[in-house]
Design an enzyme around this catalytic site. Sequence first.
Site, short mmCIF file in Angstrom:
data_model
loop_
_atom_site.label_atom_id
_atom_site.label_comp_id
_atom_site.label_asym_id
_atom_site.label_seq_id
_atom_site.Cartn_x
_atom_site.Cartn_y
_atom_site.Cartn_z
N HIS A 173 0.85 -1.20 0.00
CA HIS A 173 0.00 0.00 0.00
C HIS A 173 0.88 1.25 0.00
O HIS A 173 2.10 1.15 0.12
CB HIS A 173 -0.99 -0.01 1.16
N HIS A 191 1.45 3.94 1.88
CA HIS A 191 2.02 4.71 3.00
C HIS A 191 3.55 4.81 2.90
O HIS A 191 4.23 3.88 2.48
CB HIS A 191 1.61 4.10 4.34
N ASP A 240 5.98 4.70 4.96
CA ASP A 240 6.88 3.74 5.62
C ASP A 240 6.92 2.40 4.88
O ASP A 240 7.63 1.48 5.28
CB ASP A 240 6.51 3.54 7.10
N HIS A 241 6.18 2.32 3.76
CA HIS A 241 6.21 1.11 2.92
C HIS A 241 6.81 1.37 1.53
O HIS A 241 7.29 0.43 0.90
CB HIS A 241 4.78 0.53 2.78
N HIS A 264 -7.22 -0.74 5.91
CA HIS A 264 -6.16 0.18 6.35
C HIS A 264 -6.03 1.30 5.32
O HIS A 264 -6.04 2.48 5.66
CB HIS A 264 -4.86 -0.61 6.49
N ASP A 319 -0.04 -3.88 6.34
CA ASP A 319 -0.65 -3.36 7.57
C ASP A 319 -2.12 -3.79 7.68
O ASP A 319 -2.95 -3.06 8.24
CB ASP A 319 -0.58 -1.82 7.60
N HIS A 335 4.85 -4.69 10.76
CA HIS A 335 5.26 -4.01 12.00
C HIS A 335 5.42 -4.95 13.19
O HIS A 335 4.69 -5.93 13.32
CB HIS A 335 4.25 -2.91 12.37
#
Length: 255
Positions: A56, A58, A60-61, A112, A129, A167
């Site tokens: 996805h 975001h 942090d990905h 998410h 996530d 995570h």
Amino acid sequence: MIQISALPAFTDNYIWLLQDHRTQRCAVVDPGDAAPVQAWLAAHPGWVLSDILITHHHHDHVGGVEQLKKATDATVYGPASETIPLRDVALKDNDRVSVLGWDFDVFAVPGHTLGHIAYYHHGLLFCGDTLFAAGCGRLFEGTPEQMHTSLTRLAALPEDTLVYCTHEYTLSNLKFAAAVEPGNPDTAARLEKVTVQREAGIMTLPSTLALEKLTNPFLRVDETSVKEKLDERNGTQNQAPSTVFAALRAWKDKF
Ligand code: ZN
Ligand code: FE
């Protein structure tokens, strides 16, 4: 044989590294930061990064994608309905991709984010996530109903499926799970085990779907224990599983 290991990133992210020892090609899942991947490549001469799988949009990905693309010839796979930097292959529900010679089924798992996808190869699930060890992702874009449907779909995969989420949230998730189901012995045992692991700095992933079904309250919304706990808190009665799920997610948001 493909070997899977974790490259830690930021404070609690894992970038999953897949290594094909036959060809010395490797792939990464959700490289939010290029540095750990580039450090690994520098320490392992001869290895070629051939594929980047994204679940996805975001940061942090996907934060490391541009730099990794600059440094390698890797193909970037990602959800068709989200903006993914330098994506080469746009994936939608039920697509199938071949990575390092392995077929992966693509599942749309909105909740998410709306375009979130998961990658499944028999026995292995990369779910970003969406499903966490003992928990699930926050609902940034989707509805509780969408997330409940997505998790139900993942939970229907074979029980021995290894769950590679992004995570290290297992300990805090289990504290919540123990509050939801104080009488669940599997949850209590897992909380004890994970507490020891985290004190020693040990990774708690991957999980298995079998363990998640026993201890993850978000996969247990039709269990009497979970339903009754929510009824007791909210003064409700006999709610549908998706309503129980919504109430559980809302409780976790403030826990
Ligand atoms: Zn995310
Ligand atoms: Fe994340």
